[in-house]
Design a protein around this motif. Sequence first.
Motif, short mmCIF file in Angstrom:
data_model
loop_
_atom_site.label_atom_id
_atom_site.label_comp_id
_atom_site.label_asym_id
_atom_site.label_seq_id
_atom_site.Cartn_x
_atom_site.Cartn_y
_atom_site.Cartn_z
N VAL A 143 0.85 -1.19 0.00
CA VAL A 143 0.00 0.00 0.00
C VAL A 143 0.89 1.24 0.00
O VAL A 143 2.11 1.15 0.17
CB VAL A 143 -0.95 0.01 1.22
CG1 VAL A 143 -1.98 -1.11 1.11
CG2 VAL A 143 -0.16 -0.12 2.53
N THR B 57 0.63 4.13 2.06
CA THR B 57 0.90 4.86 3.30
C THR B 57 1.11 3.91 4.48
O THR B 57 0.60 2.79 4.51
CB THR B 57 -0.24 5.82 3.63
OG1 THR B 57 -1.42 5.07 3.95
CG2 THR B 57 -0.54 6.75 2.45
N GLU C 219 -0.11 4.42 7.41
CA GLU C 219 -1.39 4.30 8.12
C GLU C 219 -2.21 3.14 7.55
O GLU C 219 -2.81 2.34 8.30
CB GLU C 219 -2.18 5.61 8.01
CG GLU C 219 -1.58 6.77 8.78
CD GLU C 219 -0.32 7.33 8.16
OE1 GLU C 219 -0.09 7.09 6.94
OE2 GLU C 219 0.46 7.98 8.89
N SER C 220 -2.26 3.03 6.23
CA SER C 220 -2.99 1.92 5.60
C SER C 220 -2.36 0.59 5.97
O SER C 220 -3.05 -0.39 6.25
CB SER C 220 -3.01 2.09 4.08
OG SER C 220 -3.71 3.25 3.70
N GLU D 199 -6.79 -5.02 -1.44
CA GLU D 199 -6.12 -3.78 -1.03
C GLU D 199 -4.75 -3.54 -1.66
O GLU D 199 -4.30 -2.41 -1.77
CB GLU D 199 -5.95 -3.79 0.50
CG GLU D 199 -7.24 -3.93 1.29
CD GLU D 199 -8.13 -2.69 1.17
OE1 GLU D 199 -7.62 -1.63 0.78
OE2 GLU D 199 -9.33 -2.80 1.49
#
Length: 320
Positions: free
Chosen positions: A191, A193, A195-196, A217
Amino acid sequence: MARPGQSDVNGVSVKKSQVLADRRDTTAPPCFETRLNEDLMTLSNVARLSGALAVVTFVGLASVAAAQESGPDRVRAIIAGEEIRQSDVDAFIGQLPDQVRAAPREQIDPLVINELVNTRLVVKLARAAGTEQDETYKLQVETASLRILQNVYLSSQIESGLTEERLKKLYDEFVAANPPAEELRASHILVETKESALAIAAGVGGGADFAEVAGRESIGPSASVGGDLGYFAKNVMRAPFWEAAVALQVGAISDPVQTQFGWHVIKLTDRRQAPPPALDEVREELTQQLTNDIVQEVLVRAREGVAIETFDIDGNRIEN
């Protein structure tokens, strides 16, 4: 989902199923005949300058042998009673560049036959003019003759020495000198970021199906196969990814790891010692190595008991 052109951890997708076979396009371009004529003219000019058309070169000898084995040596042209046979055509074609040899024979043969006819005609003029007594001609013939004699002899030594027994021995030495390295098998979710990645790590760590989350994802190409990267060695992975993966127990999931491609959540699925390549997988490389070894053996044998002196351009002896 994977983005078009997006790479996994290595800049290229590591799935073997995505490797494309190299296919040769043998379709002749519109100006093929012009290019072929230019190639033939270039080759014939170089050949004449080197004296190669006066004798059959090492490559030509192989072509002649192949022609004689594969079918009748048919007459392809007659010039004042002198025959040009299929073996002559094959020998000439054997010296052409790969891209020319790949073209259809019905396009190449007429041009080659025409070149061979031209050569025979010019040779008749040269003989009538006494060119065979020219010192330049004699020197080139002698030089070419020595090279051919060397090549034919080396070819016979290679043919007799290139045995399956010696190849197997060389293969065993290769395997012994290249002990198996550790390989890992892992899946990952890529991913953009941190945070993700943290959220995804919490989800799969809490029991969410890793492959399903990866398919939904991940932005890497491996998303389509549940994030599976297959087996890989240390030298093909970015250092942060490898270090995180190798520290895991099989079945464990990593904290988010950053590489230049983004943030990864990694699941280690297996580890093993890489099996050695099968003999057939390295046969071509080993055959080339053994060929070189045989040539070196011949050279060593040829030098035994022979006094050899070399001199620089000014006539001074070079100390070996």
